[in-house]
Design an enzyme around this catalytic site. Sequence first.
Site, PDB file in Angstrom:
ATOM      1  N   THR A   1       0.903  -1.221  -0.044  1.00 18.78           N
ATOM      2  CA  THR A   1      -0.116   0.139   0.047  1.00 18.78           C
ATOM      3  C   THR A   1       0.829   1.294  -0.026  1.00 18.78           C
ATOM      4  O   THR A   1       1.765   1.346   0.763  1.00 18.78           O
ATOM      5  CB  THR A   1      -1.017   0.062   1.158  1.00 18.78           C
TER       6      THR A   1
ATOM      7  N   ARG B   1     -12.322  -9.135   2.278  1.00 20.06           N
ATOM      8  CA  ARG B   1     -11.487  -8.252   3.169  1.00 20.06           C
ATOM      9  C   ARG B   1     -11.509  -6.909   2.552  1.00 20.06           C
ATOM     10  O   ARG B   1     -11.047  -6.624   1.187  1.00 20.06           O
ATOM     11  CB  ARG B   1     -10.185  -8.484   3.718  1.00 20.06           C
TER      12      ARG B   1
ATOM     13  N   GLY C   1     -10.166  -3.904   4.157  1.00 22.45           N
ATOM     14  CA  GLY C   1      -8.738  -2.956   4.466  1.00 22.45           C
ATOM     15  C   GLY C   1      -9.299  -1.592   4.423  1.00 22.45           C
ATOM     16  O   GLY C   1     -10.524  -1.051   4.240  1.00 22.45           O
ATOM     17  N   ASP C   2      -8.327  -0.774   5.107  1.00 21.35           N
ATOM     18  CA  ASP C   2      -8.605   0.801   5.488  1.00 21.35           C
ATOM     19  C   ASP C   2      -8.621   1.573   4.375  1.00 21.35           C
ATOM     20  O   ASP C   2      -8.971   2.795   4.518  1.00 21.35           O
ATOM     21  CB  ASP C   2      -7.789   1.150   6.547  1.00 21.35           C
TER      22      ASP C   2
ATOM     23  N   THR D   1      -0.822   2.980   6.855  1.00 20.13           N
ATOM     24  CA  THR D   1      -0.652   1.989   6.211  1.00 20.13           C
ATOM     25  C   THR D   1      -0.571   0.644   7.386  1.00 20.13           C
ATOM     26  O   THR D   1      -0.309   0.922   8.532  1.00 20.13           O
ATOM     27  CB  THR D   1       0.678   1.765   5.561  1.00 20.13           C
TER      28      THR D   1
ATOM     29  N   GLY E   1      -5.175  -2.292   8.805  1.00 16.04           N
ATOM     30  CA  GLY E   1      -6.545  -1.603   8.444  1.00 16.04           C
ATOM     31  C   GLY E   1      -7.558  -1.766   9.548  1.00 16.04           C
ATOM     32  O   GLY E   1      -8.324  -1.133   9.828  1.00 16.04           O
TER      33      GLY E   1
HETATM   34  N1  ASP Z   1      -3.669  -0.814   5.384  1.00 19.50           N
HETATM   35  C1  ASP Z   1      -3.801  -2.066   4.531  1.00 19.50           C
HETATM   36  C2  ASP Z   1      -5.204  -2.574   4.627  1.00 19.50           C
HETATM   37  O1  ASP Z   1      -5.312  -2.804   5.648  1.00 19.50           O
HETATM   38  C3  ASP Z   1      -2.677  -2.817   4.240  1.00 19.50           C
HETATM   39  C4  ASP Z   1      -1.302  -2.078   4.101  1.00 19.50           C
HETATM   40  O2  ASP Z   1      -1.215  -1.009   4.457  1.00 19.50           O
HETATM   41  O3  ASP Z   1      -0.511  -2.687   3.124  1.00 19.50           O
HETATM   42  O4  ASP Z   1      -5.467  -3.214   3.736  1.00 19.50           O
END
Ligand code: ASP
Length: 150
Positions: A7, A35, A37-38, A58, A61
């Site tokens: 991400t 899923r 994610g945030d 990141t 999430g």
């Molecule tokens: N924050 C992202 C998620 O929860 C993962 C990432 O930062 O790579 O999907």
Amino acid sequence: PDLSKGTVTFLVRERNGHLYGGVSTSGWAYKYPGRLGDSPVVGAGMYVDNRYGGAACTHTGEMTIRAGTARSVVLYMKRGASVSEACHEAIGDLRELKGGYLGPVIIHALDRHGEPCVVTTGGDDGDVYCLWREGMDDFLQGTPLLVPPQ
Ligand code: ASP
């Protein structure tokens, strides 16, 4: 190669003071079906308000969705916190989460003047951020500041 993360977030302040944020779709590889994610959740993985600043997250999430982390950082700045204070406060909020899926979180933030702050709960070794300001020949590369548990 390790393809298990990726991400990418961007926080930008233009010369005219406008702030922008961008986040790639979640880079968590091998996600279980459904899923989210945030990354696509405004207020969790990303939030920007020209008046106060912006923040992006990141890693885990599941936690930033529960804590509304990106929005919280901006709200703390609205209430008078510096970008660093706001990030530390939000890390404290994340540490108060109990149960559920817990893991590392990195918060990237920029105040309305363009002052940056990147902090981590820890456990994300090897991650870096890049900073560029007008006039610089190249990006400055840094590692997130570890906020130790209180
Ligand atoms: N924050 C992202 C998620 O929860 C993962 C990432 O930062 O790579 O999907």
